[in-house]
Design a protein around this motif. Structure first.
Motif, PDB file in Angstrom:
ATOM      1  N   GLU A   1       0.824  -1.583  -0.080  1.00  0.00           N
ATOM      2  CA  GLU A   1      -0.035  -0.292  -0.334  1.00  0.00           C
ATOM      3  C   GLU A   1       1.319   1.380  -0.182  1.00  0.00           C
ATOM      4  OE1 GLU A   1      -4.228   1.292   2.018  1.00  0.00           O
ATOM      5  OE2 GLU A   1      -3.111   0.034   3.066  1.00  0.00           O
ATOM      6  N   ILE A   2       2.099   1.132   0.308  1.00  0.00           N
ATOM      7  CA  ILE A   2       3.058   2.496   1.091  1.00  0.00           C
ATOM      8  C   ILE A   2       3.293   2.564  -0.902  1.00  0.00           C
ATOM      9  CG2 ILE A   2       4.403   1.263   1.480  1.00  0.00           C
ATOM     10  CD1 ILE A   2       3.471   4.969   2.216  1.00  0.00           C
ATOM     11  N   LEU A   3       3.455   1.217  -1.333  1.00  0.00           N
ATOM     12  CA  LEU A   3       4.245   2.209  -2.564  1.00  0.00           C
ATOM     13  C   LEU A   3       3.179   2.368  -3.541  1.00  0.00           C
ATOM     14  CD1 LEU A   3       6.955  -0.852  -4.335  1.00  0.00           C
ATOM     15  CD2 LEU A   3       7.123   1.548  -2.794  1.00  0.00           C
ATOM     16  N   VAL A   4       1.600   2.001  -3.611  1.00  0.00           N
ATOM     17  CA  VAL A   4       1.318   2.815  -4.428  1.00  0.00           C
ATOM     18  C   VAL A   4       0.456   4.209  -4.236  1.00  0.00           C
ATOM     19  CG1 VAL A   4      -1.883   1.843  -5.645  1.00  0.00           C
ATOM     20  CG2 VAL A   4      -0.008  -0.020  -4.791  1.00  0.00           C
ATOM     21  N   ARG A   5       0.368   4.083  -2.813  1.00  0.00           N
ATOM     22  CA  ARG A   5       0.295   5.969  -2.570  1.00  0.00           C
ATOM     23  C   ARG A   5       1.960   6.874  -2.553  1.00  0.00           C
ATOM     24  NH1 ARG A   5      -4.832   6.395  -0.038  1.00  0.00           N
ATOM     25  NH2 ARG A   5      -5.649   4.285   0.606  1.00  0.00           N
ATOM     26  N   TRP A   6       2.771   5.998  -2.510  1.00  0.00           N
ATOM     27  CA  TRP A   6       4.237   6.846  -3.102  1.00  0.00           C
ATOM     28  C   TRP A   6       4.059   7.177  -4.424  1.00  0.00           C
ATOM     29  CZ3 TRP A   6       8.143   9.181  -0.451  1.00  0.00           C
ATOM     30  CH2 TRP A   6       9.045   9.376  -1.128  1.00  0.00           C
ATOM     31  N   TYR A   7       2.981   6.273  -4.766  1.00  0.00           N
ATOM     32  CA  TYR A   7       3.639   6.415  -6.715  1.00  0.00           C
ATOM     33  C   TYR A   7       2.649   7.465  -7.430  1.00  0.00           C
ATOM     34  CZ  TYR A   7       3.182   5.088 -11.734  1.00  0.00           C
ATOM     35  OH  TYR A   7       2.248   5.366 -13.157  1.00  0.00           O
ATOM     36  N   TRP A   8       0.889   7.789  -6.717  1.00  0.00           N
ATOM     37  CA  TRP A   8      -0.006   8.858  -6.651  1.00  0.00           C
ATOM     38  C   TRP A   8      -0.083   9.774  -6.433  1.00  0.00           C
ATOM     39  CZ3 TRP A   8      -4.986   5.805  -4.056  1.00  0.00           C
ATOM     40  CH2 TRP A   8      -5.084   4.462  -4.785  1.00  0.00           C
ATOM     41  N   ASN A   9       1.039   9.756  -5.449  1.00  0.00           N
ATOM     42  CA  ASN A   9       1.904  10.814  -4.756  1.00  0.00           C
ATOM     43  C   ASN A   9       3.050  12.010  -5.964  1.00  0.00           C
ATOM     44  OD1 ASN A   9      -0.130  12.467  -2.123  1.00  0.00           O
ATOM     45  ND2 ASN A   9       0.293  10.304  -2.146  1.00  0.00           N
TER      46      ASN A   9
END
Length: 246
Positions: free
Chosen positions: A183-191
């Motif tokens: 999840e942290i990777l997806v949210r990092w990518y989204w940001n």
């Protein structure tokens, strides 16, 4: 100037944690060990290591087990308070090869604002059920990012730019257990966080301790994919209305 430390979440790895630290001693970096509600035998071992290593070990204690994600978050926040710029997350069970770690230093120095994530090169010790389960997660990650950019979202060997990641954690929800790493990777990518990826060798020790809870953690991971999917849909619709690129 970069200032590195290791962040290691620990939950009842009393038989492996001393060897894991010993394998990392050559890097001469501080250790932030997070006791995630360990049993008494593991807690005593962590206290022994803290005494043995002196100021090189900073021990964070959770009175109740919160999960790997909760432990990593506590470790990153402790690292920020202690003034470190980058934290290398390592699993406590010794499945990662210390020989792969220098490339994290190199990449982080080249790209100081990037999250450096390992993608695994497995040997024959990997359980097949885990391997296929990971590929299912990969597919969902590609759907939720609308991209093939993230090669592997579950590898526990990575280097975080601490301030940037803690700021993201303070703004957005992330799971506290095995759902945290993807999840942290997806949210990092989204940001639009910068991401670099490096190959790492992974083996599963025959006597290794796994805390993956089949039903419970698969349920949490499914819930994580669901909320990311709807987050992706909402985000895509919002961006489309603004006429921007995803």
């Amino acid at each position: 100037m970069s200032k590195f430390c290791f962040v290691i979440p620990v939950y009842n790895h009393e038989g492996a944690i001393a060897e894991t630290l010993g394998s990392l001693d050559t890097f001469n970096l501080p250790y932030i060990l997070v006791d995630d509600g360990c049993d008494e035998s593991c807690r005593k071992e962590l206290q022994r290591l803290e005494k043995s290593y002196g100021s090189q070990v900073h021990l964070v204690i959770h009175q109740v087990n919160g999960g790997k994600g909760a432990a990593v978050k506590s470790g990153l926040r402790a690292a920020k308070e202690l003034g470190y710029s980058h934290a290398i997350q390592v699993d406590a069970d010794g499945q990662h090869s210390p020989a792969d770690i220098p490339q994290f230093f190199e990449q982080s120095k080249k790209f100081p604002r990037a999250l450096i994530c390992g993608y695994p090169l497995y040997d024959k010790s990997v359980p097949k059920v885990r391997l296929w389960g990971r590929y299912l997660t990969h597919i969902w990650i590609w759907i939720n990012t609308l991209s093939l950019k993230i090669k592997d979202s579950m590898c526990g060997l990575r280097c975080y730019p601490i301030s940037l990641v803690v700021n993201l954690l303070d703004r957005e929800f992330t799971g506290d257990r095995m759902d945290f790493d993807p999840e942290i990777l997806v949210r990092w990518y989204w940001n639009k966080g910068e991401l670099q990826q490096v190959p790492v060798n992974v083996s599963y020790p025959k006597d290794g301790v796994s805390h993956f809870r089949g039903f419970e953690d698969n349920l949490l991971i499914s819930a994580m994919h669901t909320r990311l999917f709807f987050g992706m849909v909402t985000r895509t619709l919002r961006i489309s209305r603004l006429g921007l690129k995803v």
